[in-house]
Design a protein around this motif. Structure first.
Motif, PDB file in Angstrom:
ATOM      1  N   LEU A  11       0.825  -1.208   0.000  1.00 51.35           N
ATOM      2  CA  LEU A  11       0.000   0.000   0.000  1.00 51.35           C
ATOM      3  C   LEU A  11       0.859   1.257   0.000  1.00 51.35           C
ATOM      4  CD1 LEU A  11      -2.484  -1.263   2.708  1.00 51.35           C
ATOM      5  CD2 LEU A  11      -3.156  -0.623   0.375  1.00 51.35           C
ATOM      6  N   THR A  12       0.415   2.273  -0.735  1.00 55.54           N
ATOM      7  CA  THR A  12       1.145   3.544  -0.768  1.00 55.54           C
ATOM      8  C   THR A  12       0.221   4.685  -0.346  1.00 55.54           C
ATOM      9  OG1 THR A  12       0.587   3.858  -3.105  1.00 55.54           O
ATOM     10  CG2 THR A  12       2.696   2.813  -2.619  1.00 55.54           C
ATOM     11  N   GLY A  13       0.815   5.723   0.211  1.00 55.38           N
ATOM     12  CA  GLY A  13       0.072   6.933   0.552  1.00 55.38           C
ATOM     13  C   GLY A  13      -0.927   6.782   1.674  1.00 55.38           C
ATOM     14  N   LYS A  14      -0.699   5.843   2.580  1.00 57.61           N
ATOM     15  CA  LYS A  14      -1.654   5.609   3.669  1.00 57.61           C
ATOM     16  C   LYS A  14      -1.165   6.240   4.971  1.00 57.61           C
ATOM     17  CE  LYS A  14      -4.644   3.571   1.314  1.00 57.61           C
ATOM     18  NZ  LYS A  14      -5.867   4.326   1.087  1.00 57.61           N
ATOM     19  N   SER A  15      -2.099   6.842   5.704  1.00 55.98           N
ATOM     20  CA  SER A  15      -1.782   7.408   7.021  1.00 55.98           C
ATOM     21  C   SER A  15      -2.344   6.481   8.090  1.00 55.98           C
ATOM     22  CB  SER A  15      -2.406   8.799   7.166  1.00 55.98           C
ATOM     23  OG  SER A  15      -3.821   8.669   7.252  1.00 55.98           O
ATOM     24  N   LYS A  16      -2.004   6.771   9.332  1.00 53.99           N
ATOM     25  CA  LYS A  16      -2.484   5.978  10.466  1.00 53.99           C
ATOM     26  C   LYS A  16      -4.012   5.906  10.470  1.00 53.99           C
ATOM     27  CE  LYS A  16      -0.039   5.765  14.743  1.00 53.99           C
ATOM     28  NZ  LYS A  16       0.433   6.503  15.916  1.00 53.99           N
ATOM     29  N   ASP A  17      -4.660   7.030  10.135  1.00 56.59           N
ATOM     30  CA  ASP A  17      -6.124   7.103  10.147  1.00 56.59           C
ATOM     31  C   ASP A  17      -6.772   6.129   9.171  1.00 56.59           C
ATOM     32  OD1 ASP A  17      -5.944   9.042  12.063  1.00 56.59           O
ATOM     33  OD2 ASP A  17      -6.258  10.721  10.675  1.00 56.59           O
TER      34      ASP A  17
END
Length: 200
Positions: A11-17
């Protein structure tokens, strides 16, 4: 491996949220590390918007842990052995591999192959580091993969699946027996998955 297929990231561009209220399953680092066949029903979810460009997994994909605190545990593998009937993604700290021709390696064979002693020796050499070891995709592409005929792959997988089932059936036997069975499985896995180089 580089000639046989494509190495890809998770996965790319993912934040904790994105991992708090997910709508799609993903294969985690722990799932890969603990299972030779990836668990597709795990409760690991990530939020993926419609139309978002993420690579989804499919049957036959080989998954690797991308890093570890010890060199011996880096590049552990797991294989997607079943058809995937919903979008399924790979964790960002992991590496995926997809064959150009899926029928070259049977996934049931592959799940044992990449955990065998010979393959593990090669995979460990793909990593470098001091306090944390990271797999190099360039080195991973140079890992050599034995490819027996499909009939032989299926025969080996069948034998090893039976050993694996015995080892992991905790309702059978005592701890000493289970340990002996685990060693027996590892012994036969490594014997069955050691191949002579074909003459040129």
């Amino acid at each position: 491996m580089g000639e046989l297929g494509t190495i890809f990231g998770g996965l790319t561009g993912k934040s904790k949220d994105d991992f708090l209220d997910g709508n799609a399953r993903f294969i985690s680092y722990v799932n890969i590390f603990n299972n030779i066949a990836a668990r597709l029903d795990s409760d690991d979810f990530v939020h993926v918007d419609p139309g978002e460009r993420q690579r989804s997994l499919k049957r036959g994909d080989i998954l690797f842990t991308g890093s570890s605190e010890t060199a011996e545990e880096v590049g552990m593998s797991s294989v997607v052995t079943r058809e995937v009937d919903e979008p399924l993604y790979l964790n960002s700290f992991s590496i995926g591999y997809r064959l150009n021709e899926s029928e070259v390696l049977d996934p049931e064979f592959t799940k044992h192959l990449f955990r065998s002693e010979g393959m593990r020796k090669q995979l460990v050499k793909t990593a470098s580091g001091v306090t944390r070891f990271n797999v190099s995709k360039a080195r991973l592409a140079k890992v050599e993969v034995p490819i027996p005929v499909l009939e032989e792959q299926r025969r080996i997988a069948s034998v090893l699946d039976k050993f694996d089932a015995l080892v992991n059936d905790l309702s059978i036997g005592l701890p000493a027996e289970l340990n002996a069975r685990r060693k027996q499985y590892e012994y036969y896995r490594d014997r069955l998955l050691t191949f002579e180089e074909a003459p040129v």
